[in-house]
Design a protein around this motif. Structure first.
Motif, PDB file in Angstrom:
ATOM      1  N   ASP B  27      21.755 -14.240  58.481  1.00 19.60           N
ATOM      2  CA  ASP B  27      21.997 -15.587  58.603  1.00 19.60           C
ATOM      3  C   ASP B  27      21.228 -16.452  57.572  1.00 19.60           C
ATOM      4  N   THR B  28      20.496 -15.639  56.561  1.00 18.91           N
ATOM      5  CA  THR B  28      19.807 -16.259  55.661  1.00 18.91           C
ATOM      6  C   THR B  28      20.557 -15.680  54.483  1.00 18.91           C
ATOM      7  N   PHE B  29      20.145 -16.814  53.299  1.00 21.40           N
ATOM      8  CA  PHE B  29      21.003 -16.516  51.861  1.00 21.40           C
ATOM      9  C   PHE B  29      20.585 -15.210  50.961  1.00 21.40           C
ATOM     10  N   ARG B  30      21.357 -14.468  50.863  1.00 18.11           N
ATOM     11  CA  ARG B  30      21.075 -12.927  50.097  1.00 18.11           C
ATOM     12  C   ARG B  30      21.673 -13.331  48.581  1.00 18.11           C
ATOM     13  N   PRO B  31      20.433 -13.184  47.671  1.00 12.30           N
ATOM     14  CA  PRO B  31      20.903 -13.448  46.425  1.00 12.30           C
ATOM     15  C   PRO B  31      21.981 -12.083  45.961  1.00 12.30           C
ATOM     16  N   GLY B  32      22.697 -12.366  44.943  1.00 17.39           N
ATOM     17  CA  GLY B  32      23.419 -11.435  44.423  1.00 17.39           C
ATOM     18  C   GLY B  32      22.508 -10.446  43.572  1.00 17.39           C
ATOM     19  N   ALA B  33      22.894  -9.177  43.154  1.00 18.92           N
ATOM     20  CA  ALA B  33      22.343  -8.516  42.490  1.00 18.92           C
ATOM     21  C   ALA B  33      21.935  -8.971  41.239  1.00 18.92           C
ATOM     22  N   ASP B  34      20.881  -8.336  40.418  1.00 13.22           N
ATOM     23  CA  ASP B  34      20.512  -8.791  39.264  1.00 13.22           C
ATOM     24  C   ASP B  34      21.788  -9.217  38.136  1.00 13.22           C
ATOM     25  N   ARG B  35      22.825  -8.294  38.176  1.00 11.39           N
ATOM     26  CA  ARG B  35      23.644  -8.371  37.286  1.00 11.39           C
ATOM     27  C   ARG B  35      25.026  -8.756  38.061  1.00 11.39           C
ATOM     28  N   TYR B  36      24.855  -9.482  38.997  1.00 12.58           N
ATOM     29  CA  TYR B  36      25.956 -10.015  39.929  1.00 12.58           C
ATOM     30  C   TYR B  36      26.955 -10.782  39.109  1.00 12.58           C
ATOM     31  N   ARG B  37      28.272 -10.608  39.175  1.00 12.74           N
ATOM     32  CA  ARG B  37      29.238 -11.644  38.769  1.00 12.74           C
ATOM     33  C   ARG B  37      29.449 -12.911  39.335  1.00 12.74           C
ATOM     34  N   GLY B  38      28.831 -13.845  39.368  1.00 17.66           N
ATOM     35  CA  GLY B  38      29.063 -15.083  40.148  1.00 17.66           C
ATOM     36  C   GLY B  38      29.570 -16.156  39.298  1.00 17.66           C
ATOM     37  N   TRP B  39      29.260 -17.523  39.778  1.00 19.61           N
ATOM     38  CA  TRP B  39      29.630 -18.387  39.109  1.00 19.61           C
ATOM     39  C   TRP B  39      29.190 -18.563  37.492  1.00 19.61           C
ATOM     40  N   HIS B  40      30.154 -18.908  36.616  1.00 16.82           N
ATOM     41  CA  HIS B  40      29.769 -19.035  35.221  1.00 16.82           C
ATOM     42  C   HIS B  40      28.797 -20.103  35.016  1.00 16.82           C
ATOM     43  N   ILE B  41      28.053 -19.803  33.862  1.00 21.26           N
ATOM     44  CA  ILE B  41      26.900 -20.736  33.031  1.00 21.26           C
ATOM     45  C   ILE B  41      27.446 -20.547  31.934  1.00 21.26           C
ATOM     46  N   ASN B  42      27.075 -21.607  31.059  1.00 22.39           N
ATOM     47  CA  ASN B  42      27.274 -21.861  29.347  1.00 22.39           C
ATOM     48  C   ASN B  42      26.114 -22.611  28.716  1.00 22.39           C
ATOM     49  N   ASP B  43      25.693 -21.723  27.736  1.00 23.32           N
ATOM     50  CA  ASP B  43      24.708 -22.438  26.940  1.00 23.32           C
ATOM     51  C   ASP B  43      25.603 -23.480  26.117  1.00 23.32           C
ATOM     52  N   THR B  44      25.808 -24.690  26.229  1.00 19.40           N
ATOM     53  CA  THR B  44      26.635 -25.468  25.401  1.00 19.40           C
ATOM     54  C   THR B  44      26.148 -25.595  23.975  1.00 19.40           C
ATOM     55  N   LYS B  45      24.861 -25.405  23.875  1.00 19.12           N
ATOM     56  CA  LYS B  45      24.497 -25.613  22.407  1.00 19.12           C
ATOM     57  C   LYS B  45      24.651 -24.187  21.586  1.00 19.12           C
ATOM     58  N   GLU B 127      23.844 -25.986  40.105  1.00 21.66           N
ATOM     59  CA  GLU B 127      22.657 -25.560  40.525  1.00 21.66           C
ATOM     60  C   GLU B 127      22.021 -24.331  39.865  1.00 21.66           C
ATOM     61  N   TRP B 128      23.157 -23.760  39.788  1.00 22.87           N
ATOM     62  CA  TRP B 128      22.806 -22.247  39.093  1.00 22.87           C
ATOM     63  C   TRP B 128      22.831 -22.204  37.591  1.00 22.87           C
ATOM     64  N   ASP B 129      22.879 -23.428  36.971  1.00 20.71           N
ATOM     65  CA  ASP B 129      22.774 -23.567  35.454  1.00 20.71           C
ATOM     66  C   ASP B 129      21.856 -22.897  34.718  1.00 20.71           C
ATOM     67  N   ASP B 130      20.367 -22.955  35.544  1.00 24.86           N
ATOM     68  CA  ASP B 130      19.317 -22.125  35.010  1.00 24.86           C
ATOM     69  C   ASP B 130      18.787 -21.001  35.584  1.00 24.86           C
ATOM     70  N   ASP B 131      19.929 -20.250  36.230  1.00 30.12           N
ATOM     71  CA  ASP B 131      19.557 -18.663  36.890  1.00 30.12           C
ATOM     72  C   ASP B 131      19.384 -18.081  35.666  1.00 30.12           C
ATOM     73  N   SER B 132      18.483 -17.292  35.968  1.00 28.31           N
ATOM     74  CA  SER B 132      18.241 -16.446  34.648  1.00 28.31           C
ATOM     75  C   SER B 132      18.702 -14.813  35.056  1.00 28.31           C
ATOM     76  N   LYS B 133      19.318 -14.793  36.350  1.00 27.31           N
ATOM     77  CA  LYS B 133      19.998 -13.583  36.580  1.00 27.31           C
ATOM     78  C   LYS B 133      21.363 -13.584  36.623  1.00 27.31           C
TER      79      LYS B 133
END
Lengths: 394, 594
Positions: B27-45, B127-133
């Motif tokens: 019942d607690t949040f379980r983070p995806g694996a280190d290379r999980y394919r989740g929501w997209h992020i993009n370094d727009t610069k 909120e996941w924009d800065d996720d390093s994983k």
């Protein structure tokens, strides 16, 4: 011939086959749809039954609930774009189709000579992990169809630990999309082997407990021994492969008969059983779990730790493959899966045809076995034949 | 059936008191694996808006949306992901040429509104924009080919200085098609090319072996493609998306390959342009790339065009500036022949003077001026008038007109542009020991970096960060080139400037000092009233967006007008003038009808 004329053709007279079509209706006969929404059915398919009491007089299978036209979709996409499609041909075991797509196109393009050694090992590893997790799932599902709830909970828990390993390696739990042209998409993570070993140890430790609930159970034996026997004469006639064939006592396995990847270098037994009934098929699966664990341990031992995991690829957006045709096969948990692959020199597949064991198992064998079967055994029979509907209607 | 089998299943009851085999539902949040394919992020610069992610997406889940103005090498578009279609295969991440796109390991997002599941990663903040994983592009798995097919060059390198033959040998058919197959057809190059050539189209045609299609695409807006294919400054390759993490496509060499496939271009090129200019005449003063472009595209539309060229050969700087080991004369002549075949009249050895210009304004419906920059900038150091100190531009013209150029045994070339490199490599072939003296750092050199490498491999020495102090006469006609070292200082926002380190003097004894620090316009030939009207503060010409000067009917382009000072920019000015002249003469509406 239009579709409306279809029913007038001899041999396809569906309407007169149905009880309501004729002038006389047998008052004892009941028509029953088993599925597509039924917990005992394997996936999205259904069986239309004509019952007398709890005995099945005859029945026909219906598929099409899951038809997405994969083979046709792949003809309209670039080679790399077919890659996220094939995994959906069998949801539970996506790696076999991924491997078949990669290896068939590699063979036609000549890229197969460049697949690195490490990639071969990683492919073997994930294919065997996949066979293991599906077999665990089916083993639990087998008793689940007979009303036993505990064993499926245990096997699905073990399978989920394996899915953790898939997630760590491939970034996805179910759709791995890991085997790509030229190799695999990512290398092993640090400490992966140890974590996978721990899961294997856990599975091995719990297998005896599972045996007590399944194969050693008097109820299970009573429900499965001598039930839904697939006659051995059908094997050659309709091309039966996999556990269904091995449960007839035939030691046939693509991994041994047509070796691929690193299987020739690995030590493993072909598990067989006698009786060709549900019990024999379950026994084969149970033994294959041990064999898969044995194989994965060897792979983790023998695999090189250094080196590339994928060949240098050409630009995947413009990749063209010379005209050619090939058939590649691999042993899935259900039996022999194969791709007939035709290319025409363009950047798309000309034609691809999947030969899957589910068609033989779920359509041909099942329909032949239905007359005389007790309805209570139907679910157990279907699971023992291990059906994957998307593979039938790819 | 034994009693043992009857009892066996009851062993499961042990789990009621022992540790269960199952795990409680989390019942607690379980983070995806280190290379999980989740929501997209993009370094727009880092993202360049090439759209390759959208091209590879087999679900059509990615659309490129305008979020900013386009700049050089950035389309201003950013990927919008539709999660109703996305299948999380991460091919978009693995193909991303800039490596900006990634996936976070965050996979939980609940919302009542289905429309929010379409967003532009990096632009619409999450909120996941800065996720390093999460899933990121890895070097070991590349869906595009970062390695250019090497261009065959004259070997060994020492032999190059013994001959005037072409150094670059050109791709074979197999090599060209392999190189063309690397293109992802993003089109960033089209925006960067001053004439906006149809680059992805002709590269695709080369890839497919349809060289006639390629040449027609090329000739649609480039009348000197063989020149461009050999010596273009290739703004296109600077922005190539494959070049961000690899070698850019050899766009220039591919164009060269396509045009070299046909000895007679008129046989493959289509010539079905509407003849809107019949009865109109245009004078083109200066037969450089800009002038020839104007002349060609007007002539094929039925205009009567006459090109006036002061030198014995048209081509402008591409004739007298670019050495023949880079751009052989037959290549130029082949392209000029197509122009004359298709109606351009060329008058060489014809320098237009003020009176004639006045008469032209009467005789012609429009005039295009593209006389370029011919007046050399001075060294601004003591001793620049000594014999033996010569401007590079004069040396290049003399050399290409077949006059004997004496460079002696040891030469210093001052400057860091393409003219400096050309002067240096020609001097090297004339047998001299050559040193290039440039005042900034090597990476600041405006010359083509391939050219710099080639010149070094041919034995040209390079001294950077130096400021010429003076030139002194030595006995036996030799010169003493005296320079001081410079340090780079950053002032304001501009690029670092060299500043003299006082008190240090270095000497270099040479036979010739070749000055290649730029040229200036020389418009003394224009009638005074016209010159006053159209020239600007630095001596060049100012044009409006149609390429027309302040004098009605007088158009201009090339180095006189733009500050890029390369052939392809001059050609772009020429194309602008073509449209400008058509509109000015009021014959453009026929184009639309045709």
């Amino acid at each position: 011939m239009s579709v409306f004329d279809y029913n007038t053709q001899p041999g396809f007279d569906l309407i007169s086959e149905t009880p309501n079509a004729g002038t006389t209706v047998d008052p004892k006969e009941v028509q029953l749809w088993f599925g597509p929404q039924h917990p005992g059915i394997t996936g999205n398919m259904s069986v239309q039954l004509w019952m007398e009491g709890d005995s099945i007089k005859r029945g026909i299978t219906h598929v099409g609930y899951l038809h997405r036209g994969f083979e046709k979709l792949m003809e309209r996409r670039k080679f790399i774009q077919s890659f996220p499609i094939v995994c959906r041909m069998c949801v539970a075991e996506p790696d076999t189709t991924e491997y078949l797509l990669a290896s068939s196109l590699e063979e036609l393009s000549g890229l197969d000579k460049e697949v690195p050694e490490k990639a071969q090992w990683l492919r073997t590893l994930i294919m065997e992990m996949s066979r293991l997790q599906v077999t665990l799932m089916v083993l639990g599902g087998q008793v689940g169809t007979m009303g036993m709830g505990t064993a499926p909970n245990w096997t699905y828990t073990l399978r989920d630990f394996l899915l953790d390993s898939f997630e760590e390696l491939t970034g996805g739990r179910v759709y791995h999309m890991y085997i790509a042209y030229g190799g695999v998409r990512r290398d092993l993570t640090k400490g992966f082997a140890q974590r996978l070993e721990a899961t294997l140890d856990l599975i091995e430790e719990r297998l005896p407990y599972l045996d007590d609930l399944i194969l050693n159970s008097a109820v299970f034996q009573a429900r499965t021994k001598g039930v839904s026997v697939v006659p051995t004469e059908w094997a050659d006639e309709i091309g039966i492969t996999g556990p269904t064939l091995r449960a007839m006592g035939v030691a046939s396995d693509v991994r041994r008969d047509y070796p691929y990847l690193k299987y020739p270098e690995l030590d493993f037994d072909i598990c067989t059983a006698e009786g060709s009934d549900i019990y024999a098929r379950t026994k084969v699966r149970r033994d294959e779990i041990s064999q898969s664990i044995h194989i994965i341990r060897q792979i983790l031992q023998m695999m090189p730790h250094e080196g590339a995991y994928c060949a240098k690829l050409p630009n995947m957006l413009t990749w063209t493959i010379p005209a050619g045709m090939t058939y590649t096969r691999a042993e899935s948990s259900r039996g022999e899966m194969g791709f007939v692959m035709v290319t025409d020199g363009s950047d798309k597949i000309r034609r691809v045809h999947l030969r899957g064991p589910s068609y033989t198992n779920a359509v041909t064998i099942l329909e032949r076995m239905l007359p005389g079967m007790n309805i209570a055994d139907l679910s157990a029979t279907m699971v023992s034949l291990q059906t994957c509907p998307p593979e039938i209607e790819r | 059936m034994s009693l043992k089998n009857v009892i066996a299943p009851f062993s499961a009851w042990a789990r009621a008191v022992q540790k269960p085999f199952t795990v409680p539902e989390a019942d607690t949040f379980r983070p995806g694996a280190d290379r999980y394919r989740g929501w997209h992020i993009n370094d727009t610069k880092q993202c360049i808006g090439c759209g390759t992610c959208g091209d590879i997406c087999q679900n059509g889940a990615i659309d490129m949306m305008p979020v900013d103005d386009a700049t050089k090498g950035d389309s201003g578009l950013r990927p919008l992901v539709d999660y109703g279609r996305c299948c999380w295969c991460a091919l978009c991440v693995d193909v991303c040429p800039s490596g900006s796109l990634g996936m976070s390991n965050n996979y939980i997002w609940i919302d009542r509104d289905p429309d929010v599941f379409r967003y532009i990663p990096g632009v619409d903040k999450k909120e996941w924009d800065d996720d390093s994983k999460g899933w990121r592009k890895e070097e070991g798995f590349n869906l595009v080919d970062p390695d250019r097919v090497p261009m065959p060059m004259m070997m060994p390198e020492e032999d190059r200085v013994k001959t005037w033959a072409e150094v670059v040998l050109g791709y074979s058919e197999k090599e060209a098609r392999a190189e063309a197959a690397r293109c992802v057809e993003c089109g960033l190059c089209v925006a960067a090319c001053p004439v906006h050539m149809h680059i992805p189209e002709y590269i695709a045609a080369i890839r497919d072996g349809q060289y006639d299609v390629a040449v027609n695409q090329i000739y649609d807006n480039n009348a000197l493609p063989e020149m461009c294919g050999k010596v273009c400054t290739r703004h296109c390759e600077d922005v190539c998306s494959i070049g961000v993490n690899g070698d850019p496509l050899a766009i220039r060499w591919l164009k060269r390959f396509a045009t070299e496939q046909f000895s007679d271009l008129s046989a493959v090129l289509s010539h079905d342009q509407p003849q809107i200019g019949v009865g109109k005449s245009v004078a083109v003063i200066g037969g450089g790339p800009g002038g020839l472009t104007t002349a060609f595209y007007l002539a094929i539309r039925g205009f009567k065009v006459t090109v006036f060229e002061a030198l014995p050969q048209v081509g402008g700087a591409t004739f007298f500036g670019i050495p023949k080991y880079r751009f052989p004369l037959p290549s130029l002549e082949k392209q000029v022949k197509l122009m004359t075949d298709w109606g351009v009249e060329i008058k060489t050895n014809h320098k237009v003077e003020a009176d004639e210009f006045k008469q032209m304004q009467q005789d012609y419906d429009a005039i295009y001026v593209g006389t370029g920059l011919l007046k050399p900038s001075s060294l601004r150091a003591e001793g620049e008038d000594l014999p033996g100190v010569m401007p590079a531009i004069e040396m290049l013209i003399d050399h290409h007109l077949g006059k004997t150029v004496e460079v002696g045994e040891k030469v210093v070339v001052v400057g860091g542009g393409n003219v400096a490199i050309d002067a240096a490599r020609i001097s090297r072939r004339l047998g001299a020991d050559v040193t290039i003296a440039y005042r900034r750092r090597m990476e600041d050199m405006p010359a083509d970096h391939e050219e710099i490498e080639d010149s070094e491999s041919e034995g040209v020495h390079l001294i950077t960060q130096n400021i010429p102090l003076r030139v002194e006469q030595l006995p036996e006609g030799k010169l003493d080139f005296i320079w001081g070292p410079a340090e780079m200082v950053s002032e304001g926002g501009g690029r670092p400037r060299p500043k003299l380190v006082e008190g240090v003097e270095n000497h270099l004894a040479v036979d010739k000092v070749i000055v290649a620090i730029g040229q200036k316009p020389d418009l003394r030939w224009l009638p005074t009233d016209v010159a006053e009207k159209i020239t600007n503060s630095w001596g060049g010409i100012t044009c409006d967006e149609n390429g027309m000067t302040a004098a009605a009917g007088v158009f201009a382009g090339g180095d006189l007008v733009n500050d890029t000072a390369d052939a392809v920019s001059a050609m772009a000015d020429g194309l602008t003038a073509v449209d400008g002249i058509i509109n000015y003469l009021g014959v453009g509406s026929k184009t639309e009808e045709g």
